[in-house]
Write an enzyme that holds these catalytic residues in place. Structure first.
Site: not given
Ligand code: GAL
Length: 675
Positions: A114, A118, A152-153, A161, A163, A308, A316, A356, A359
């Site tokens: 994801r 750039c 997102n984040e 980047c 490049c 979140e 992860w 994921e 997760h």
């Molecule tokens: C965040 C991300 C989510 C998901 C989550 C998993 O960093 O915004 O999309 O990947 O981690 O912990």
């Protein structure tokens, strides 16, 4: 200034990321049924949906999302609707392979994860704005739309980047900043190691080099890269504000994180939102999350939202320890204590496929029977009982400086006295020490404003400017107390060491000069004597010289700096500035902090060890949260007339709170200076 738009969801917000495109449509009915059972009132939809919304260039499929939003609305659930620009679809990348990011070694990062873009790519900018406009136009009147979620984040998987497109954009950015190549050469000190440039065209981003790179070049690249991400947000936010002027806009942060200058992003958001994933295997990780929460609360000095978090394990880390039911609840309540408008998770339903699948989610692989869903339901019920807390705020008398420029300057360097003195780690420790003393800490910019506070804490400010020093001097002269940690005031904004050495522009204010940094080798410890007590040090010492009139409060004991000043105080106007030249152990840090707070007249709230106390107030009632981060039951002194909000019963003056449990008490507001 324009008033930020607020989030129109009643009570505390409860929900998570919802990815219905990963499931057959029959599941969606089950989803909304379970959401209703659990009291979910907001879900984030569409974050990674571009590939489903536009499977081929110009071929759109919005109908499934229409049906999802209709279904949510029919069940009384609002949407934090993403503009779906967090990840490009395959067709876009294949048509424009040059938009894929490149790392510092020149490797182009392939499609298949994801954030494959750039940030400076004109194609990406144009295409993401195009999709954003389509989303805004299509859903502007949808009754489920409560908030826009941009990207997102920013700065997560991709923050820099290297490049050729980025290189060109970097050169342009430098040209605006320095105007002439001579000015750049001077700022970057390019006469060192024969790096003098004859034109901007000769400059490249700081790619991998044979030896250590130029610190000034690196710092400017950090600034440029952050600006590029902020620009992406600006592009989309402008469209959203034009098409849906009344709908709040957010983008999710990741605590206090180095990828982007969050002060810049926060200023552009209506609601600050945060993602927090404290590691359940680390007992202190909740305090780390608390540091992030203090930032969120302070970033706009307004409401913020935990957008979140993990219901149980993430996927992860090398080892992903699940959260116990108690830990999940404590984490959720901690965010509420620090001012969050609610608690949201990644993600609603546990994925069966993709990166994921391991997760945790609010609904686990076993569906309604899963432990995480059971916990989701009980938490939803508890949050509903806390609805009155929404809109109340945390009041802080102490502030801590967080400055991205300074952070980048000290961390983008390969050549330092010690690689072990990490600003973020020390800042987190200082914040934790304050939290354990029951003292709320706001986070402020290095330029202030400082006037709402009695005490300002600076765990480190490697890069300090004369303007910042002037603002801090005004604060101290008018009665403030300042506590500054080591390795501060070292360089200016071009990453040039201040003339005369550190603490540079802070020299007169602190009344000290740093003769030499004296880092400790790995595993080594030292000692400092403070008020007849000895505290251990590690990582960092400095050989400092106190000016005439500067009081020495603590001295090094033993070692090469034996007897030299370790902690000083310099009176300045009606206030005082303290300088702590070493890294102390937890007990020492707490003692130094407590003394500075006492000097400033900030009331410390004694609580049992590892019990965090935070109060939210509406000016009439206080909501005090006692968060027991320890594995033992603890006994607390509760205020007179307090009600246990979750149980709805009056509290005795002494109450026990179980291990990893929380007590929330409503009481008449504390008078100034009372416990
Ligand atoms: C965040 C991300 C989510 C998901 C989550 C998993 O960093 O915004 O999309 O990947 O981690 O912990």
């Amino acid at each position: 200034m324009e008033q930020p738009r607020s989030l129109d969801v009643p009570g505390l917000v409860f929900g998570g990321d919802y990815n219905p495109e990963q499931w057959p449509e029959e599941k969606w009915r089950e989803d909304v049924r379970l959401m209703n059972l659990a009291g979910v009132n907001l879900v984030t939809v569409g974050v990674f949906s571009w590939g489903r919304l536009e499977p081929r260039e110009g071929v759109f499929d919005f109908e499934w999302l229409d049906r999802v939003l209709d279904l949510l609305h029919a069940h009384g659930i609002k949407a934090d609707l993403a503009t779906a620009t967090a990840s490009p679809p395959a067709w876009l990348v294949r048509a424009h392979p040059e938009m894929l990011p490149v790392d510092a070694f020149g490797t182009r990062l392939e499609f298949g994860s994801r954030q494959s873009y750039c940030p400076s790519s004109p194609v990406w900018r144009e295409q993401s704005v195009r999709l954003c406009r389509m989303m805004a136009t299509r859903y502007k009147d949808h009754p489920a739309l409560a908030m826009w979620h941009v990207s997102n984040e920013y700065g997560d998987e991709l923050s820099r980047c290297w490049c050729p497109t980025s290189a060109q954009a970097f050169r342009k950015w430098l040209q605006v900043r320095y105007r002439t190549i001579d000015a750049l050469n001077e700022a970057w000190g390019t006469c060192v190691w024969s790096q003098i440039y004859a034109s901007f065209e000769q400059i490249e981003p700081p790619r991998a080099t044979p030896g250590p790179g130029n610190p000034s070049q690196r710092l400017d690249f950090e600034r440029f890269s952050s600006d590029a991400l902020v620009q992406l947000f600006d592009d989309e936010a402008a469209v959203l504000r034009e098409v849906t002027p009344g709908v709040p806009v957010t983008t999710n942060f990741m605590g206090v994180c180095p990828g982007v200058d969050y002060w810049e992003l926060a200023a552009r958001e209506d609601i600050v939102s945060n993602d927090a994933y404290p590691d359940p295997a680390d007992d202190d990780s909740g305090f780390g999350a608390g540091f992030g929460y203090s930032f969120m609360r302070s970033a706009k000095r307004g409401p913020w939202l935990l957008l979140e978090s993990a219901p149980s394990a993430v996927n992860w880390r090398d080892v992903n320890v699940p959260k116990t039911t108690a830990r999940r609840r404590l984490d959720a309540m901690q965010a509420i204590a620090h001012g969050s408008e609610g608690v949201m998770y990644f993600q609603w339903r546990q994925a069966r496929q993709g990166a994921e699948q391991h997760h945790s989610a609010m609904v686990g692989h076993r569906g309604e029977a899963s432990r995480t869903f059971h916990d989701t339901r009980s938490l939803g019920a508890e949050l509903a009982a806390l609805a009155d807390v929404r809109g109340t705020t945390v009041h802080a008398e102490a502030a801590m400086i967080v400055d991205w420029d300074s952070w980048w300057a000290s961390s983008a360097l390969e050549s330092l006295p010690s690689q072990r003195l990490a600003w973020a780690e020390q800042a987190r420790r200082w914040h934790q020490a304050a939290a354990m003393l029951g003292v709320a800490v706001d986070i402020v910019r290095a330029e202030g404003p400082f006037d709402p506070y009695r005490v300002v804490l600076i765990p480190g400010l490697y890069l300090a400017t004369p303007a910042q020093a002037a603002a801090l001097t005004r604060f101290v002269e008018t009665g403030g107390t300042l506590l500054v940690g080591g390795f501060s005031g070292v360089v200016d904004e071009t990453e040039t060491v201040h003339s005369g050495g550190p603490p540079g522009p802070l020299r007169n204010l602190l009344g000290v000069e740093i003769d030499e940094p004296w880092p400790l080798s790995d595993g080594a410890t030292g000692a400092v004597e403070l008020d007849d007590a000895a505290f251990a040090t590690h990582l960092w010492h400095e050989s400092i010289v106190a000016a005439a009139g500067t009081a020495v409060l603590a001295r090094y004991r033993g070692g090469p700096l034996d007897g030299r000043p370790a902690l000083t105080e310099h009176a300045c106007g009606q206030g005082q500035a303290r300088y702590l030249s070493c890294v102390l152990d937890d007990a020492g840090l707490s003692t130094v902090l407590q003394a500075a707070l006492a000097r400033a007249g900030v009331v410390v709230r004694e609580a049992p060890s590892r019990v965090e106390v935070v109060t939210r107030t509406d000016g009439q009632a206080d909501y005090t949260f006692w968060l027991n981060h320890s594995e033992q039951e603890q006994t607390l002194d509760t205020p007179a007339g307090a009600i246990d909000v979750l149980r709805g019963i009056p509290l005795a003056s002494s109450t026990t709170v179980a291990a990893m449990d929380v007590l929330i008490a409503r009481s008449p507001i504390r008078s100034e200076g009372s416990q």
